[in-house]
Design a protein around this motif. Structure first.
Motif, short mmCIF file in Angstrom:
data_model
loop_
_atom_site.label_atom_id
_atom_site.label_comp_id
_atom_site.label_asym_id
_atom_site.label_seq_id
_atom_site.Cartn_x
_atom_site.Cartn_y
_atom_site.Cartn_z
N GLY A 191 0.83 -1.20 0.00
CA GLY A 191 0.00 0.00 0.00
C GLY A 191 0.85 1.23 0.00
O GLY A 191 2.03 1.21 -0.31
N SER A 192 0.27 2.34 0.41
CA SER A 192 0.95 3.61 0.43
C SER A 192 0.64 4.30 1.74
O SER A 192 -0.42 4.09 2.35
CB SER A 192 0.51 4.48 -0.74
OG SER A 192 1.03 5.78 -0.62
N THR A 193 1.56 5.17 2.20
CA THR A 193 1.31 5.92 3.43
C THR A 193 0.37 7.07 3.17
O THR A 193 -0.14 7.68 4.10
CB THR A 193 2.65 6.45 3.97
OG1 THR A 193 3.29 7.21 2.96
CG2 THR A 193 3.55 5.30 4.39
N ALA A 194 0.15 7.41 1.91
CA ALA A 194 -0.73 8.53 1.60
C ALA A 194 -2.20 8.08 1.70
O ALA A 194 -2.57 7.04 1.20
CB ALA A 194 -0.45 9.05 0.20
N LYS A 230 -3.70 2.18 10.21
CA LYS A 230 -3.33 1.18 11.20
C LYS A 230 -1.85 1.33 11.53
O LYS A 230 -1.02 1.43 10.62
CB LYS A 230 -3.62 -0.22 10.66
CG LYS A 230 -3.25 -1.34 11.62
CD LYS A 230 -3.52 -2.70 10.97
CE LYS A 230 -3.11 -3.83 11.90
NZ LYS A 230 -3.33 -5.16 11.28
N VAL A 231 -1.52 1.36 12.80
CA VAL A 231 -0.14 1.52 13.24
C VAL A 231 0.40 0.17 13.67
O VAL A 231 -0.23 -0.54 14.47
CB VAL A 231 -0.04 2.53 14.40
CG1 VAL A 231 1.41 2.63 14.88
CG2 VAL A 231 -0.54 3.89 13.94
N THR A 232 1.55 -0.20 13.10
CA THR A 232 2.20 -1.47 13.42
C THR A 232 3.56 -1.18 14.05
O THR A 232 4.33 -0.37 13.53
CB THR A 232 2.38 -2.32 12.15
OG1 THR A 232 1.12 -2.51 11.53
CG2 THR A 232 2.98 -3.68 12.50
N GLN A 245 7.36 2.68 14.69
CA GLN A 245 5.96 2.57 14.34
C GLN A 245 5.77 2.83 12.84
O GLN A 245 6.24 3.83 12.32
CB GLN A 245 5.12 3.57 15.14
CG GLN A 245 5.00 3.22 16.62
CD GLN A 245 4.04 4.13 17.35
OE1 GLN A 245 3.85 5.28 16.96
NE2 GLN A 245 3.44 3.63 18.42
N VAL A 246 5.09 1.90 12.16
CA VAL A 246 4.82 2.01 10.74
C VAL A 246 3.31 2.14 10.55
O VAL A 246 2.54 1.34 11.08
CB VAL A 246 5.34 0.79 9.95
CG1 VAL A 246 5.00 0.93 8.47
CG2 VAL A 246 6.84 0.66 10.15
N MET A 247 2.90 3.16 9.81
CA MET A 247 1.47 3.42 9.61
C MET A 247 1.07 2.98 8.22
O MET A 247 1.71 3.33 7.22
CB MET A 247 1.17 4.90 9.80
CG MET A 247 -0.31 5.26 9.66
SD MET A 247 -0.62 7.00 10.00
CE MET A 247 -0.24 7.08 11.74
N SER A 248 -0.01 2.20 8.11
CA SER A 248 -0.54 1.76 6.82
C SER A 248 -1.96 2.27 6.65
O SER A 248 -2.65 2.55 7.63
CB SER A 248 -0.52 0.23 6.71
OG SER A 248 -1.34 -0.34 7.71
N THR A 249 -2.39 2.41 5.40
CA THR A 249 -3.73 2.91 5.08
C THR A 249 -4.47 1.88 4.24
O THR A 249 -3.93 1.33 3.30
CB THR A 249 -3.64 4.24 4.29
OG1 THR A 249 -2.88 5.18 5.05
CG2 THR A 249 -5.03 4.81 4.03
N SER A 250 -5.72 1.61 4.59
CA SER A 250 -6.54 0.66 3.84
C SER A 250 -7.97 1.18 3.74
O SER A 250 -8.37 2.09 4.46
CB SER A 250 -6.53 -0.72 4.51
OG SER A 250 -7.05 -0.63 5.83
N SER A 251 -8.73 0.58 2.83
CA SER A 251 -10.11 0.99 2.63
C SER A 251 -10.95 0.66 3.85
O SER A 251 -10.78 -0.39 4.47
CB SER A 251 -10.68 0.28 1.39
OG SER A 251 -12.03 0.63 1.18
#
Length: 371
Positions: A94-97, A166-168, A174-180
């Motif tokens: 995915g993308s962080t945007a 979502k923060v992992t 900490q890595v943040m991902s974006t999903s629908s």
């Protein structure tokens, strides 16, 4: 310190695509989530090498002076600068945007319907009505999907953005991902009071009658595209296209050969010998056909411009008439007397067949060619 090229397993002349492929291959096997925490240092080393070699400026500095040149030139080898998105794509796809909400209305499906026409309709063209079963915009809610007086509400799960973050936690931080958003399916709004007629779809099934213009010269199996006349999309989205597949019915008297209409005409033996004028019924009405004296079977007569209309043109093909001569099989005694008298006059009382010489026969010409 190991060489960055050796760490990734590529040559110093490797392209950016080769470096990227090599990194992804190693990272997938060394990531702590896959290989465990024991591989964290090795994964960090591979990532640091990729961060340098994937950047043209850092790679140039590294090739000239090694790791110290990169550090002094502005950026440590262990950082995650411009290549962080590549690393994120590798593991999270995915993308962080954050993405904006997805429009609820979508384009409808294309539709294919058959229609049968007569040969005369293919000759001149025709405009006909076509009734189809399709999806149309709901007249009750006009495609809004909500009951009258109601409207979609903002999704509380994503705040109307259509996506959630979502923060992992990892050894990298900490890595943040974006999903629908799974609640509103990425639309940013929720239909809380759906229209009863369309069940919140914004469209319903119904029969619709359309006018279809079939051009002259169309052939069996051809399709006519009608843009924007297909099914309405969900939530009253734009219509797809309609394709009308044309099938031409068999005609008992006329057949089509290209742009020509072909028919068979049987004439009496006397008419073939003496010549006459015969009338046939064509698609253009009665047509007079001149039979020349001495016409033999197998001759084709052509009436110009009375065939099938040519597609996207103003002219037409021809009407082709294949002549067949009737030989009488049942004769009265009087008819026999007259024919015998004719044979005597023509010296044919003892008819003899004339053999065609081999030199002029079709068979001999084929033999000569194969020789």
């Amino acid at each position: 310190m190991a060489d960055y090229y050796d760490i990734l397993g590529v040559s110093r002349s490797a392209t950016q695509d080769e470096i990227k492929r090599a990194y992804r291959k190693k990272a997938r096997t060394l990531h702590p989530d896959v290989a465990g925490p024991d591989k964290a240092d090795e994964f960090k080393e591979v990532t640091g090498a990729y961060e340098v070699l994937s950047n043209e400026e850092k790679r140039r500095l590294y090739d000239m002076g090694g790791e110290s040149a990169v550090r002094n030139g502005g950026g440590g080898a262990g950082g995650f600068g411009g290549s962080f998105h590549d690393i994120f794509d590798t593991f999270f796809g995915g993308s962080t945007a954050a993405r904006g909400p997805v429009p609820r209305g979508r384009r409808g499906q294309d539709a294919l319907v058959p229609v049968e026409i007569d040969l005369i309709d293919a000759t001149f063209g025709i405009e006909t009505e076509l009734t189809i079963d399709t999806a149309i915009r709901c007249k009750t809610c006009n495609g809004t999907c909500s009951r009258e007086g109601s409207e979609p509400t903002t999704c509380t799960a994503c705040g109307g953005s259509g996506s959630v973050r979502k923060v992992t936690n990892s050894f990298l931080g900490q890595v943040m991902s974006t999903s629908s958003c799974g609640v509103c399916q990425g639309h940013g709004t929720v239909i809380t009071d759906p229209c009863l007629d369309c069940a919140g779809e914004g469209r319903v099934r119904a029969q619709q009658t359309l006018q279809v213009k079939i051009p002259a010269g169309i052939e069996d199996g051809m399709r006519i595209r009608m843009p924007g006349r297909g099914e309405v999309g969900p939530a009253g989205g734009p219509q797809g296209d309609l394709f009308v597949e044309v099938h031409v019915k068999h005609h008992p008297e006329f057949t089509r050969q290209g742009d020509d209409l072909v028919c068979e005409l049987e004439i009496p033996m006397t008419a073939a010998a003496l010549g006459t004028t015969m009338t046939i019924e064509s698609f253009d009405g009665p047509q007079n056909v001149e039979i020349e004296p001495g016409t033999s079977g197998g001759v084709s007569l052509r009436v110009r411009g009375k065939g099938v209309g040519r597609l996207h043109r103003s002219d037409r093909g021809d009407l082709v008439i294949n002549i067949h001569v009737q030989t009488p099989t049942k004769l009265s005694s009087r008819e026999k007397e007259l024919l015998k008298e004719l044979a005597e006059i023509r010296g044919e009382t003892q008819p003899e067949g004339n053999l065609v010489s081999e030199s002029s026969s079709v068979f001999s010409r084929f033999k000569d060619r194969f020789r």
